[in-house]
Each structure stands twice: as C-alpha cells, then as structure tokens.
Design a protein around this motif. Structure first.
Motif, PDB file in Angstrom:
ATOM      1  N   MET A  16       0.840  -1.186   0.000  1.00  0.00           N
ATOM      2  CA  MET A  16       0.000   0.000   0.000  1.00  0.00           C
ATOM      3  C   MET A  16       0.883   1.248   0.000  1.00  0.00           C
ATOM      4  SD  MET A  16      -3.063  -1.248   0.005  1.00  0.00           S
ATOM      5  CE  MET A  16      -4.326  -0.199   0.628  1.00  0.00           C
ATOM      6  N   GLU A  17       0.396   2.255  -0.700  1.00  0.00           N
ATOM      7  CA  GLU A  17       1.090   3.542  -0.783  1.00  0.00           C
ATOM      8  C   GLU A  17       0.121   4.644  -0.382  1.00  0.00           C
ATOM      9  OE1 GLU A  17       4.231   3.981  -1.529  1.00  0.00           O
ATOM     10  OE2 GLU A  17       4.776   2.094  -2.487  1.00  0.00           O
ATOM     11  N   LYS A  18       0.660   5.719   0.177  1.00  0.00           N
ATOM     12  CA  LYS A  18      -0.142   6.907   0.453  1.00  0.00           C
ATOM     13  C   LYS A  18       0.111   7.919  -0.651  1.00  0.00           C
ATOM     14  CE  LYS A  18       0.077   6.210   5.393  1.00  0.00           C
ATOM     15  NZ  LYS A  18       0.823   6.572   6.589  1.00  0.00           N
ATOM     16  N   VAL A  19      -0.971   8.584  -1.064  1.00  0.00           N
ATOM     17  CA  VAL A  19      -0.887   9.571  -2.134  1.00  0.00           C
ATOM     18  C   VAL A  19      -1.625  10.836  -1.704  1.00  0.00           C
ATOM     19  CG1 VAL A  19      -1.428  10.064  -4.548  1.00  0.00           C
ATOM     20  CG2 VAL A  19      -0.825   7.746  -3.874  1.00  0.00           C
ATOM     21  N   PHE A  20      -0.975  11.972  -1.877  1.00  0.00           N
ATOM     22  CA  PHE A  20      -1.604  13.274  -1.652  1.00  0.00           C
ATOM     23  C   PHE A  20      -2.138  13.756  -2.992  1.00  0.00           C
ATOM     24  CE2 PHE A  20      -1.419  17.891  -1.878  1.00  0.00           C
ATOM     25  CZ  PHE A  20      -2.072  18.284  -0.716  1.00  0.00           C
ATOM     26  N   VAL A  21      -3.443  14.007  -3.079  1.00  0.00           N
ATOM     27  CA  VAL A  21      -4.048  14.478  -4.331  1.00  0.00           C
ATOM     28  C   VAL A  21      -4.600  15.878  -4.115  1.00  0.00           C
ATOM     29  CG1 VAL A  21      -4.536  12.138  -5.131  1.00  0.00           C
ATOM     30  CG2 VAL A  21      -6.301  13.383  -3.890  1.00  0.00           C
ATOM     31  N   TYR A  22      -4.464  16.735  -5.127  1.00  0.00           N
ATOM     32  CA  TYR A  22      -4.843  18.136  -4.971  1.00  0.00           C
ATOM     33  C   TYR A  22      -5.746  18.655  -6.086  1.00  0.00           C
ATOM     34  CZ  TYR A  22      -0.882  18.531  -8.194  1.00  0.00           C
ATOM     35  OH  TYR A  22      -0.026  18.366  -9.247  1.00  0.00           O
ATOM     36  N   GLY A  23      -6.081  17.823  -7.060  1.00  0.00           N
ATOM     37  CA  GLY A  23      -6.859  18.307  -8.199  1.00  0.00           C
ATOM     38  C   GLY A  23      -8.044  17.440  -8.534  1.00  0.00           C
ATOM     39  N   THR A  24      -8.046  16.905  -9.748  1.00  0.00           N
ATOM     40  CA  THR A  24      -9.206  16.162 -10.249  1.00  0.00           C
ATOM     41  C   THR A  24      -9.406  14.815  -9.572  1.00  0.00           C
ATOM     42  OG1 THR A  24      -7.997  15.104 -12.064  1.00  0.00           O
ATOM     43  CG2 THR A  24      -9.010  17.274 -12.513  1.00  0.00           C
ATOM     44  N   LEU A  25      -8.463  14.385  -8.752  1.00  0.00           N
ATOM     45  CA  LEU A  25      -8.623  13.132  -8.012  1.00  0.00           C
ATOM     46  C   LEU A  25      -9.317  13.330  -6.667  1.00  0.00           C
ATOM     47  CD1 LEU A  25      -5.150  11.633  -8.846  1.00  0.00           C
ATOM     48  CD2 LEU A  25      -7.349  10.606  -9.458  1.00  0.00           C
ATOM     49  N   ARG A  26      -9.492  14.570  -6.258  1.00  0.00           N
ATOM     50  CA  ARG A  26     -10.154  14.842  -4.981  1.00  0.00           C
ATOM     51  C   ARG A  26     -11.626  14.466  -5.041  1.00  0.00           C
ATOM     52  NH1 ARG A  26      -8.556  20.759  -3.062  1.00  0.00           N
ATOM     53  NH2 ARG A  26      -9.987  20.186  -1.378  1.00  0.00           N
ATOM     54  N   ALA A  27     -12.201  14.240  -3.874  1.00  0.00           N
ATOM     55  CA  ALA A  27     -13.621  13.879  -3.772  1.00  0.00           C
ATOM     56  C   ALA A  27     -14.481  14.906  -4.502  1.00  0.00           C
ATOM     57  CB  ALA A  27     -14.032  13.789  -2.311  1.00  0.00           C
ATOM     58  N   GLY A  28     -15.410  14.407  -5.322  1.00  0.00           N
ATOM     59  CA  GLY A  28     -16.319  15.268  -6.071  1.00  0.00           C
ATOM     60  C   GLY A  28     -15.765  15.778  -7.379  1.00  0.00           C
ATOM     61  N   GLN A  29     -14.522  15.450  -7.712  1.00  0.00           N
ATOM     62  CA  GLN A  29     -13.897  15.938  -8.940  1.00  0.00           C
ATOM     63  C   GLN A  29     -13.920  14.850 -10.016  1.00  0.00           C
ATOM     64  OE1 GLN A  29     -12.943  19.327  -9.150  1.00  0.00           O
ATOM     65  NE2 GLN A  29     -14.114  19.213  -7.247  1.00  0.00           N
ATOM     66  N   SER A  30     -13.563  15.229 -11.230  1.00  0.00           N
ATOM     67  CA  SER A  30     -13.780  14.395 -12.422  1.00  0.00           C
ATOM     68  C   SER A  30     -13.054  13.051 -12.440  1.00  0.00           C
ATOM     69  CB  SER A  30     -13.412  15.182 -13.680  1.00  0.00           C
ATOM     70  OG  SER A  30     -12.053  15.560 -13.650  1.00  0.00           O
ATOM     71  N   ASN A  31     -11.901  12.937 -11.813  1.00  0.00           N
ATOM     72  CA  ASN A  31     -11.152  11.672 -11.834  1.00  0.00           C
ATOM     73  C   ASN A  31     -11.181  10.924 -10.504  1.00  0.00           C
ATOM     74  OD1 ASN A  31     -10.172  11.540 -14.558  1.00  0.00           O
ATOM     75  ND2 ASN A  31      -8.902  13.308 -14.056  1.00  0.00           N
ATOM     76  N   HIS A  32     -12.020  11.358  -9.589  1.00  0.00           N
ATOM     77  CA  HIS A  32     -12.071  10.718  -8.275  1.00  0.00           C
ATOM     78  C   HIS A  32     -12.437   9.234  -8.363  1.00  0.00           C
ATOM     79  CE1 HIS A  32     -12.296  10.393  -3.973  1.00  0.00           C
ATOM     80  NE2 HIS A  32     -13.497   9.862  -4.079  1.00  0.00           N
ATOM     81  N   ARG A  33     -13.126   8.831  -9.422  1.00  0.00           N
ATOM     82  CA  ARG A  33     -13.520   7.428  -9.591  1.00  0.00           C
ATOM     83  C   ARG A  33     -12.323   6.487  -9.536  1.00  0.00           C
ATOM     84  NH1 ARG A  33     -11.496   8.479 -13.951  1.00  0.00           N
ATOM     85  NH2 ARG A  33     -12.004   8.760 -16.071  1.00  0.00           N
ATOM     86  N   LEU A  34     -11.136   6.974  -9.894  1.00  0.00           N
ATOM     87  CA  LEU A  34      -9.939   6.129  -9.841  1.00  0.00           C
ATOM     88  C   LEU A  34      -9.577   5.747  -8.402  1.00  0.00           C
ATOM     89  CD1 LEU A  34      -7.686   7.845 -12.522  1.00  0.00           C
ATOM     90  CD2 LEU A  34      -8.927   5.684 -12.727  1.00  0.00           C
ATOM     91  N   LEU A  35     -10.119   6.473  -7.449  1.00  0.00           N
ATOM     92  CA  LEU A  35      -9.814   6.204  -6.041  1.00  0.00           C
ATOM     93  C   LEU A  35     -10.950   5.478  -5.332  1.00  0.00           C
ATOM     94  CD1 LEU A  35      -8.077   9.574  -5.132  1.00  0.00           C
ATOM     95  CD2 LEU A  35      -7.011   7.359  -5.620  1.00  0.00           C
TER      96      LEU A  35
END
Length: 115
Positions: A1-20
């Motif tokens: 497992m890895e930890k990742v800090f996301v600040y853009g489209t991966l954040r909750a409610g954003q366009s690429n959040h589905r990847l998480l």
C-alpha cells in the motif's frame, strides 16, 4: 500500500475521483507554503516554489493497481513526476508538474476545489 496526496481532479467530487473508489481516504491535508498551483483549464498542476503558497488536498491509501492507474493518468514521468512528502498522515506521494508553466494562471490560494 502507498499513500498519495491528491490536490486536483482526483479529490472527492472531482472528475477523476472514480480512480480512487477502492482507496481509503485518510483525510484532508494542507501542505505548508512552498508550492504554486497552476490552472490548465480542466485540471491543475503543482510545482515546488519556495515563495509559493500552501497546497490543499486529500491523502489516500492506495493499492498497487490504483497506484499504477494514477501513474497512467498523470502521464508519469513525462508530464508529472512524483516525490514523497510529509503529510499529517505520514509520508505520501505527490505528483508535481514538470513541463513549462509560463503564462498559465496561478491559483494563489492553493485549493483547486475553490477556484
């Protein structure tokens, strides 16, 4: 497992959040000053800048499949590189933009979701 800090489209409610969708949200996090967040229109890119501002995001714990998918999305290492940074949840990876940002608008407050 890895930890990742996301600040853009991966954040909750954003366009690429589905990847998480399989990832565990550890929490919201604000990195201290030292970053500039640029607006590319549909997505942001952060770069290290000593005179920059704080950077707002979320930290997730991801499996190897999700981490590989993030590398593909971020076009690592051609468009974004990744570095480990200290967060409220321990060391996490952050994707930083590596190409020219000349002429691009800056999101001065460092929060993509508040643009």
């Amino acid at each position: 497992m890895e930890k990742v800090f996301v600040y853009g489209t991966l954040r909750a409610g954003q366009s690429n959040h589905r990847l998480l969708r399989q990832a565990l949200l550890l929490g919201r996090c604000q990195l201290p000053c030292g970053y500039l967040l640029y607006d590319f229109g549909g997505y942001p890119g952060a770069v290290r800048q000593p005179a920059g501002s704080a950077l707002v995001g979320e930290v997730y714990e991801v499996d190897s499949v999700t981490f590989a998918a993030l590398d593909v999305l971020e076009e690592y290492p051609a468009v974004y590189t990744r570095e480990q940074i200290e967060t409220d949840f321990g060391l996490a990876w952050i994707y930083l933009y590596v190409r020219s940002v000349a002429g691009l608008p800056v999101i001065a407050h460092g929060d993509w979701c508040q643009r």
